[in-house]
Design an enzyme around this catalytic site. Structure first.
Site, PDB file in Angstrom:
ATOM      1  N   ASP A 124      -4.681   3.684  -2.468  1.00  0.00           N
ATOM      2  CA  ASP A 124      -5.949   4.066  -1.834  1.00  0.00           C
ATOM      3  C   ASP A 124      -6.337   5.473  -2.259  1.00  0.00           C
ATOM      4  O   ASP A 124      -5.554   6.418  -2.113  1.00  0.00           O
ATOM      5  CB  ASP A 124      -5.818   4.027  -0.311  1.00  0.00           C
ATOM      6  CG  ASP A 124      -5.736   2.617   0.234  1.00  0.00           C
ATOM      7  OD1 ASP A 124      -6.461   1.741  -0.271  1.00  0.00           O
ATOM      8  OD2 ASP A 124      -4.942   2.380   1.166  1.00  0.00           O
ATOM      9  N   MET A 141     -12.035  -6.133   3.608  1.00  0.00           N
ATOM     10  CA  MET A 141     -11.308  -5.304   4.572  1.00  0.00           C
ATOM     11  C   MET A 141     -11.246  -6.028   5.915  1.00  0.00           C
ATOM     12  O   MET A 141     -12.272  -6.476   6.435  1.00  0.00           O
ATOM     13  CB  MET A 141     -12.002  -3.954   4.741  1.00  0.00           C
ATOM     14  CG  MET A 141     -12.035  -3.092   3.484  1.00  0.00           C
ATOM     15  SD  MET A 141     -10.386  -2.658   2.884  1.00  0.00           S
ATOM     16  CE  MET A 141      -9.709  -1.762   4.302  1.00  0.00           C
ATOM     17  N   MET A 182     -12.032   4.434  -2.062  1.00  0.00           N
ATOM     18  CA  MET A 182     -12.779   4.613  -0.807  1.00  0.00           C
ATOM     19  C   MET A 182     -13.449   5.975  -0.867  1.00  0.00           C
ATOM     20  O   MET A 182     -13.096   6.906  -0.134  1.00  0.00           O
ATOM     21  CB  MET A 182     -11.832   4.501   0.396  1.00  0.00           C
ATOM     22  CG  MET A 182     -11.330   3.105   0.632  1.00  0.00           C
ATOM     23  SD  MET A 182     -10.424   2.930   2.193  1.00  0.00           S
ATOM     24  CE  MET A 182      -8.775   3.308   1.625  1.00  0.00           C
ATOM     25  N   HIS A 241      -7.873   1.272  -5.126  1.00  0.00           N
ATOM     26  CA  HIS A 241      -8.988   1.017  -4.208  1.00  0.00           C
ATOM     27  C   HIS A 241      -9.703   2.342  -3.952  1.00  0.00           C
ATOM     28  O   HIS A 241      -9.167   3.236  -3.297  1.00  0.00           O
ATOM     29  CB  HIS A 241      -8.398   0.431  -2.908  1.00  0.00           C
ATOM     30  CG  HIS A 241      -9.382   0.230  -1.814  1.00  0.00           C
ATOM     31  ND1 HIS A 241      -8.987  -0.096  -0.528  1.00  0.00           N
ATOM     32  CD2 HIS A 241     -10.733   0.288  -1.766  1.00  0.00           C
ATOM     33  CE1 HIS A 241     -10.047  -0.217   0.245  1.00  0.00           C
ATOM     34  NE2 HIS A 241     -11.109   0.019  -0.491  1.00  0.00           N
ATOM     35  N   MET A 280      -8.979   8.247  -1.259  1.00  0.00           N
ATOM     36  CA  MET A 280      -9.899   8.551  -0.152  1.00  0.00           C
ATOM     37  C   MET A 280     -10.398   9.988  -0.268  1.00  0.00           C
ATOM     38  O   MET A 280      -9.614  10.895  -0.565  1.00  0.00           O
ATOM     39  CB  MET A 280      -9.186   8.338   1.190  1.00  0.00           C
ATOM     40  CG  MET A 280      -8.728   6.917   1.421  1.00  0.00           C
ATOM     41  SD  MET A 280      -8.008   6.646   3.071  1.00  0.00           S
ATOM     42  CE  MET A 280      -6.264   6.686   2.683  1.00  0.00           C
ATOM     43  N   HIS A 333      -0.718  -1.157  -4.407  1.00  0.00           N
ATOM     44  CA  HIS A 333      -2.055  -0.791  -3.942  1.00  0.00           C
ATOM     45  C   HIS A 333      -2.121   0.720  -3.714  1.00  0.00           C
ATOM     46  O   HIS A 333      -1.297   1.291  -2.997  1.00  0.00           O
ATOM     47  CB  HIS A 333      -2.352  -1.525  -2.626  1.00  0.00           C
ATOM     48  CG  HIS A 333      -3.786  -1.486  -2.230  1.00  0.00           C
ATOM     49  ND1 HIS A 333      -4.748  -2.328  -2.748  1.00  0.00           N
ATOM     50  CD2 HIS A 333      -4.448  -0.701  -1.344  1.00  0.00           C
ATOM     51  CE1 HIS A 333      -5.915  -2.083  -2.208  1.00  0.00           C
ATOM     52  NE2 HIS A 333      -5.762  -1.084  -1.342  1.00  0.00           N
ATOM     53  N   SER A 391       0.831  -1.197   0.000  1.00  0.00           N
ATOM     54  CA  SER A 391       0.000   0.000   0.000  1.00  0.00           C
ATOM     55  C   SER A 391       0.868   1.250   0.000  1.00  0.00           C
ATOM     56  O   SER A 391       1.572   1.538   0.972  1.00  0.00           O
ATOM     57  CB  SER A 391      -0.921   0.019   1.217  1.00  0.00           C
ATOM     58  OG  SER A 391      -1.652   1.227   1.255  1.00  0.00           O
ATOM     59  N   ASP A 442      -7.162  -6.787   3.007  1.00  0.00           N
ATOM     60  CA  ASP A 442      -6.467  -5.532   3.270  1.00  0.00           C
ATOM     61  C   ASP A 442      -6.749  -5.089   4.699  1.00  0.00           C
ATOM     62  O   ASP A 442      -7.896  -4.927   5.092  1.00  0.00           O
ATOM     63  CB  ASP A 442      -6.971  -4.474   2.277  1.00  0.00           C
ATOM     64  CG  ASP A 442      -6.347  -3.103   2.488  1.00  0.00           C
ATOM     65  OD1 ASP A 442      -5.460  -2.952   3.356  1.00  0.00           O
ATOM     66  OD2 ASP A 442      -6.746  -2.164   1.771  1.00  0.00           O
TER      67      ASP A 442
END
Length: 221
Positions: free
Chosen positions: A42, A144, A75, A73, A44, A40, A15, A180
């Site tokens: 994220d 998750m 979010m 990913h 957000m 990975h 990540s 994750d």
């Protein structure tokens, strides 16, 4: 990428949120030397989760720095608004939360129509039964093992049974099962034994990339 991608293979997906951004180029080089399969990322928005991080421009910058496939990913609320920009920035996989939109199936089709692998994400409190209708429309399922977007959490042991249940639901479909949240050399093993084959690791892996990458691989050999 789709032709070469092997859903049966065990994959590590470090990540980038846990990386030292001041040393990012050097750390990516270490990840490449350690032969990690994915990176990975994220995204957000400060609404769906408390934190804010990364966006299309950051993904584009990462894409210019490495050939490691980007496992993005989302979010975020209303991911349908941002799929095009994330795809154009260079995402190789885009996963969206089951809880983030009423247009889940439409989002998955939108991702796949761009030739990108599409995935669905379940937060800890979302039952696995809610994705049964999506199994023929996803390339990845991400579970998750902590609450998304929150720091200082411990691995939720209930995730192991959830992995086992989802692996049974997948059957013989070509779907990666990713986990994750607080993945280290101890928590990776029960997840692997339950049926996960893709593992996101952040703080643990970036503490010592080469040593801890090897420790993760050793734990699932």
């Amino acid at each position: 990428m789709r032709k070469e991608y092997d859903v049966r293979k065990i994959k590590l997906s470090p990540s980038v949120f846990a990386a030292d951004l001041g040393e990012l180029k050097n750390q990516i080089k270490e990840l490449e030397e350690s032969n990690v399969e994915l990176l990975h990322v994220d995204v957000m928005d400060g609404h769906f989760v408390e934190r804010m991080a990364f966006g299309a421009d950051h993904i584009r910058a990462l894409k210019s720095m490495t050939d490691i496939p980007l496992d993005v990913h989302l979010m975020i609320e209303c991911p349908e608004v941002h799929i095009d920009s994330i795809a154009e920035a260079g995402a190789d996989i885009i996963t969206i939360h089951q809880e983030s939109t009423a247009r889940v199936l439409s989002c998955l089709h939108k991702i796949r129509n761009r030739g990108i692998r599409a995935g669905i994400v379940l937060s800890p409190g979302t039952p696995e039964e809610t994705i049964k209708y999506l199994l023929d429309d996803v390339d990845m399922i991400l579970l998750m093992s902590v609450n998304p977007g929150e720091g200082g959490q411990h691995f939720l042991n209930s995730t192991v049974e959830k992995i086992r249940n989802v692996r049974a639901m997948i059957g013989d479909r070509d779907i990666d099962l990713e986990v994750d949240g607080s993945i280290d050399h101890e928590t990776i093993k029960p997840c692997y034994e339950a049926g996960a084959n893709v593992f996101v690791s952040g703080g643990y892996l970036f503490k010592n990339i080469k040593e801890n990458t090897e420790a993760l691989r050793k734990a699932v050999r």
